[in-house]
Design a protein around this motif. Sequence first.
Motif, PDB file in Angstrom:
ATOM      1  N   GLU A  97      86.283 -13.498  71.413  1.00 46.59           N
ATOM      2  CA  GLU A  97      86.725 -12.122  71.669  1.00 46.59           C
ATOM      3  C   GLU A  97      86.565 -11.719  73.130  1.00 46.59           C
TER       4      GLU A  97
ATOM      5  N   GLU B  10      87.607  -2.340  73.168  1.00 42.27           N
ATOM      6  CA  GLU B  10      88.438  -2.700  72.017  1.00 42.27           C
ATOM      7  C   GLU B  10      89.904  -2.323  72.205  1.00 42.27           C
TER       8      GLU B  10
ATOM      9  N   TRP C 299      93.094  -6.166  75.841  1.00 43.41           N
ATOM     10  CA  TRP C 299      93.311  -7.539  75.399  1.00 43.41           C
ATOM     11  C   TRP C 299      93.711  -8.367  76.603  1.00 43.41           C
TER      12      TRP C 299
ATOM     13  N   ARG D 264      93.692   0.451  69.506  1.00 42.98           N
ATOM     14  CA  ARG D 264      92.922  -0.644  68.910  1.00 42.98           C
ATOM     15  C   ARG D 264      93.711  -1.384  67.834  1.00 42.98           C
TER      16      ARG D 264
ATOM     17  N   ASP E 265      94.288  -5.427  67.309  1.00 49.80           N
ATOM     18  CA  ASP E 265      94.045  -6.124  66.040  1.00 49.80           C
ATOM     19  C   ASP E 265      95.265  -6.935  65.608  1.00 49.80           C
TER      20      ASP E 265
ATOM     21  N   ARG F 142      95.401 -10.156  67.555  1.00 46.23           N
ATOM     22  CA  ARG F 142      94.384 -11.109  67.099  1.00 46.23           C
ATOM     23  C   ARG F 142      94.895 -11.935  65.913  1.00 46.23           C
TER      24      ARG F 142
END
Length: 361
Positions: A65, A84, A87, A238, A242, A245
């Motif tokens: 992460e 968060e 990225w 956020r 996600d 990811r």
Amino acid sequence: MAELSDLPLRDNLVGKSPYGAPQAAVPVSLNVNENTHPLPEAFIADATAALADALRNVNRYPDREFMELREALAGYLGYGLAPEQVWAANGSNEVLQQILQAFGGPGRSLMSFTPTYSMYPLLADGTDTGWIGVPRDLNYAVTPELVVAAIAEHRPDIVVLCAPNNPTGTPMSLDTVRAAYDAFDGILIVDEAYKEFDTESESAISLLEGRHRLIVSRTMSKAFAFAGVRVGYLAADRAIVDALRLVRLPYHLSALTQAAATTAVKHAGAMLATVDAIRAQRDRLRDALVELGYTVHDSGANFLLVGGFADPSAVFERLRAQGILVRDLGIPGHVRITAGTEAETSTVIAAIADFGAAGTV
């Protein structure tokens, strides 16, 4: 030996060419918008130590992460961003690819305004996402009216706005970003790869609150002079992070990349100290070329789109023969020139001055 045509490529890749900016060992390389200034010695010393520490543990996978880097980038960007909401990946191209992997794909489309960054349609092809290129206005601007009309006509799933735009350097107002976001229900990307060179407009990061479909992409390749390290990043809601990811490869940022990038952000003041000098050389180059009779388009980036050449391909070859690389992008009458050091700028001004009046070569 087999040819590419002998392979069972996906239909949307047949006949396509890969990205390929010319590379050559020349004294003055001003064709790919690199920061041509050397890195600060204090950073190099700290980065060397950080890389040595990271090497002691490369038998283990890196932090999946990369939270230390995300914390550093959030602090650098400001606007109250949480780690968060940030990225990163191996260059902003991989950031954009991950966005298309998550939100594009078969039956979906990506729209932008041309001429613009040549990787956008290539990334669309690579993710089997439809590509829609809409011409900019005569001054290469994208107005709120233009973006709203284009979205209504083409109904894209993703829109990317390059601000400042590559290859024209054209800045973009936040009014255009707001209008684009409100005009559809898809993903809006604002590509701010050159934002540190733009002193006239605020970052679209200022619009993130309450806009969960907005993504602002950045790179460390340009202002940070980090092109060889390959680090790009974004700021978003956020939930967007996600989603990315879900598609990223595991451990996609190496321990060495994380160490180098985190150290660079900690040295942001020194790393960005050349930005003012680059802007000064950009403006010096603009003034000199205008005086020679060339058309130079407004730029908020570290490069200029210059018009007034009868044969851009011949200009490229003639300059390359003198050890100078610029970029012929296929825009009639134009070449793009990166703003370099004072010495590099002097060299390219002198070379173009030798051509004679605008339109003669």
